[in-house]
Scaffold this motif. Sequence first.
Motif, mmCIF file in Angstrom:
data_model
loop_
_atom_site.group_PDB
_atom_site.id
_atom_site.type_symbol
_atom_site.label_atom_id
_atom_site.label_comp_id
_atom_site.label_asym_id
_atom_site.label_seq_id
_atom_site.Cartn_x
_atom_site.Cartn_y
_atom_site.Cartn_z
ATOM 1 N N GLN A 93 0.837 -1.188 0.000
ATOM 2 C CA GLN A 93 0.000 0.000 0.000
ATOM 3 C C GLN A 93 0.882 1.251 0.000
ATOM 4 N N GLY A 94 0.489 2.256 -0.765
ATOM 5 C CA GLY A 94 1.210 3.517 -0.779
ATOM 6 C C GLY A 94 2.258 3.643 -1.861
ATOM 7 N N LEU A 95 2.530 2.572 -2.606
ATOM 8 C CA LEU A 95 3.520 2.644 -3.679
ATOM 9 C C LEU A 95 2.838 3.042 -4.982
ATOM 10 N N PRO A 96 3.187 4.189 -5.558
ATOM 11 C CA PRO A 96 2.584 4.572 -6.835
ATOM 12 C C PRO A 96 3.144 3.732 -7.977
ATOM 13 N N VAL A 97 2.314 3.449 -8.960
ATOM 14 C CA VAL A 97 2.774 2.696 -10.125
ATOM 15 C C VAL A 97 3.528 3.622 -11.076
ATOM 16 N N THR A 98 2.973 4.806 -11.307
ATOM 17 C CA THR A 98 3.621 5.803 -12.150
ATOM 18 C C THR A 98 3.721 7.113 -11.378
ATOM 19 N N GLY A 99 4.449 8.056 -11.922
ATOM 20 C CA GLY A 99 4.591 9.350 -11.266
ATOM 21 C C GLY A 99 5.365 10.312 -12.139
ATOM 22 N N LYS A 100 5.749 11.411 -11.552
ATOM 23 C CA LYS A 100 6.521 12.421 -12.284
ATOM 24 C C LYS A 100 7.963 11.955 -12.456
ATOM 25 N N PRO A 101 8.652 12.503 -13.446
ATOM 26 C CA PRO A 101 10.071 12.145 -13.630
ATOM 27 C C PRO A 101 10.869 12.398 -12.348
ATOM 28 N N GLY A 102 11.681 11.418 -11.984
ATOM 29 C CA GLY A 102 12.496 11.540 -10.782
ATOM 30 C C GLY A 102 11.867 10.959 -9.539
ATOM 31 N N GLU A 103 10.549 10.685 -9.576
ATOM 32 C CA GLU A 103 9.882 10.107 -8.411
ATOM 33 C C GLU A 103 10.124 8.599 -8.363
ATOM 34 N N LEU A 104 10.170 8.063 -7.151
ATOM 35 C CA LEU A 104 10.369 6.631 -6.967
ATOM 36 C C LEU A 104 9.022 5.925 -7.099
ATOM 37 N N THR A 105 8.868 5.171 -8.161
ATOM 38 C CA THR A 105 7.621 4.468 -8.442
ATOM 39 C C THR A 105 7.937 3.036 -8.868
ATOM 40 N N LEU A 106 6.883 2.227 -8.966
ATOM 41 C CA LEU A 106 7.071 0.860 -9.467
ATOM 42 C C LEU A 106 7.681 0.891 -10.865
ATOM 43 N N LEU A 107 7.132 1.749 -11.723
ATOM 44 C CA LEU A 107 7.616 1.823 -13.106
ATOM 45 C C LEU A 107 9.089 2.217 -13.170
ATOM 46 N N SER A 108 9.505 3.110 -12.273
ATOM 47 C CA SER A 108 10.876 3.623 -12.338
ATOM 48 C C SER A 108 11.922 2.574 -11.979
ATOM 49 N N VAL A 109 11.546 1.529 -11.232
ATOM 50 C CA VAL A 109 12.533 0.521 -10.827
ATOM 51 C C VAL A 109 12.363 -0.798 -11.583
ATOM 52 N N LEU A 110 11.510 -0.828 -12.607
ATOM 53 C CA LEU A 110 11.327 -2.077 -13.356
ATOM 54 C C LEU A 110 12.608 -2.565 -14.021
ATOM 55 N N PRO A 111 13.472 -1.686 -14.550
ATOM 56 C CA PRO A 111 14.726 -2.219 -15.105
ATOM 57 C C PRO A 111 15.558 -2.968 -14.064
ATOM 58 N N GLU A 112 15.708 -2.389 -12.857
ATOM 59 C CA GLU A 112 16.473 -3.056 -11.804
ATOM 60 C C GLU A 112 15.778 -4.336 -11.339
ATOM 61 N N LEU A 113 14.444 -4.306 -11.234
ATOM 62 C CA LEU A 113 13.710 -5.498 -10.818
ATOM 63 C C LEU A 113 13.877 -6.608 -11.851
ATOM 64 N N SER A 114 13.835 -6.256 -13.124
ATOM 65 C CA SER A 114 14.003 -7.249 -14.186
ATOM 66 C C SER A 114 15.351 -7.940 -14.064
ATOM 67 N N ARG A 115 16.402 -7.149 -13.852
ATOM 68 C CA ARG A 115 17.737 -7.742 -13.705
ATOM 69 C C ARG A 115 17.822 -8.577 -12.433
ATOM 70 N N SER A 116 17.186 -8.104 -11.363
ATOM 71 C CA SER A 116 17.209 -8.826 -10.096
ATOM 72 C C SER A 116 16.547 -10.190 -10.220
ATOM 73 N N LEU A 117 15.553 -10.294 -11.110
ATOM 74 C CA LEU A 117 14.840 -11.554 -11.311
ATOM 75 C C LEU A 117 15.480 -12.415 -12.397
ATOM 76 N N GLY A 118 16.639 -11.972 -12.896
ATOM 77 C CA GLY A 118 17.373 -12.771 -13.869
ATOM 78 C C GLY A 118 16.806 -12.744 -15.266
ATOM 79 N N LEU A 119 16.124 -11.656 -15.630
ATOM 80 C CA LEU A 119 15.497 -11.576 -16.948
ATOM 81 C C LEU A 119 16.415 -10.975 -18.006
ATOM 82 N N GLY A 120 17.563 -10.516 -17.591
ATOM 83 C CA GLY A 120 18.519 -9.974 -18.553
ATOM 84 C C GLY A 120 17.970 -8.749 -19.253
ATOM 85 N N GLU A 121 17.974 -8.812 -20.589
ATOM 86 C CA GLU A 121 17.505 -7.674 -21.385
ATOM 87 C C GLU A 121 15.993 -7.650 -21.557
ATOM 88 N N GLN A 122 15.291 -8.668 -21.054
ATOM 89 C CA GLN A 122 13.830 -8.726 -21.198
ATOM 90 C C GLN A 122 13.187 -7.898 -20.088
#
Length: 347
Positions: A93-122
């Motif tokens: 609860q409380g985590l925005p999916v999207t937001g303004k540039p520079g804000e910490l959101t789910l969308l903003s960390v998807l590249p790091e999450l993808s790598r953390s889950l072993g998805l490589g370039e996907q």
Amino acid sequence: MGGCRVLGQAWGGWRRGLGIRATPTAAGFGTKARLPRHQLQRRGASKPSDPPGDQPFPGLLRPETFSREELVDVLRAAVVDRKGPLVTLNKPQGLPVTGKPGELTLLSVLPELSRSLGLGEQELQVVRASGKEASGLVLLSSCPRTASHLQKFFTHSQRARRPTATYCAVTDGIPVTSEGKIQAALKLEHIDGVHLVVPVQSPSRKDIMEGVKRTLSHFRVVATGSSCALVQLQPLTVFPSQLQAHMALQLCPVLGDHTYSARVGTVLGQRFLLPVESTRPQRQVLDEALLGRLCLTPSQAARLPLHLHLHCLHLPGARPRDPPVELLAPLPSYFSRTLQCLGLHYQ
């Protein structure tokens, strides 16, 4: 992209017009979803940052205080299911999916999450998600084609008025009927620097052209106790804060709704709607009896999180005649605590 090809082939049968039949609907309510036993905490449930005995809201996270690395760790731990290119997680609860540039959101960390889950370039992309103030399911895909197919499925289901999402909510107040539908024309207005949802009575064609939308939700009361209710909600249209606005119109605002609950007034025990133009968002006010049942002080109640949780999503089966796939997200710990305090048990 191997996983993308496999899933694309498996779902090839429903490409033709997206002619999927949802599971049968009950009279007056959409697809019924199983609620979890609230005593159980499974993988993906929010993990308390402090011992439950030391705080009134066990398991409640404060995403706004996280670093990018901490948020990625939290989201990785919140994964509840992985199938092919699909990743399902239980958003705090409380985590925005999207937001303004520079804000910490789910969308903003998807590249790091993808790598953390072993998805490589996907890189993962969002297919379906609960809003910022709600907790619950987020559906991600590392395959653009799969994401596009699912988004078309959700759009087609919405047009056909077939529910695909089921929320759990605790309401302050009990709906008059045990189940039914809520219809309201809503619009977004910018009031005192804040975007708020406002109901519109008998909208004209001009109103519709200017952004007013006719909205619809199904509801079903699952349990009642202490003048509160555990309610299943299924939105059949998509509009910001639709479920909170709908329950306020029912005179049963969602517990922890510090925006729209102010529109419900009480005189001599009777509830009524206050004029929207004369009300502004404020901390939800709970009576002393309810505060006692929740074991909260007024200052703690002012920090009560919104008790609205995207519990279940229905996806199309692999082939046209296959039953829908059901994704589930367990309730947060603070939500379960509230159910226990209020004696709300799923029957």
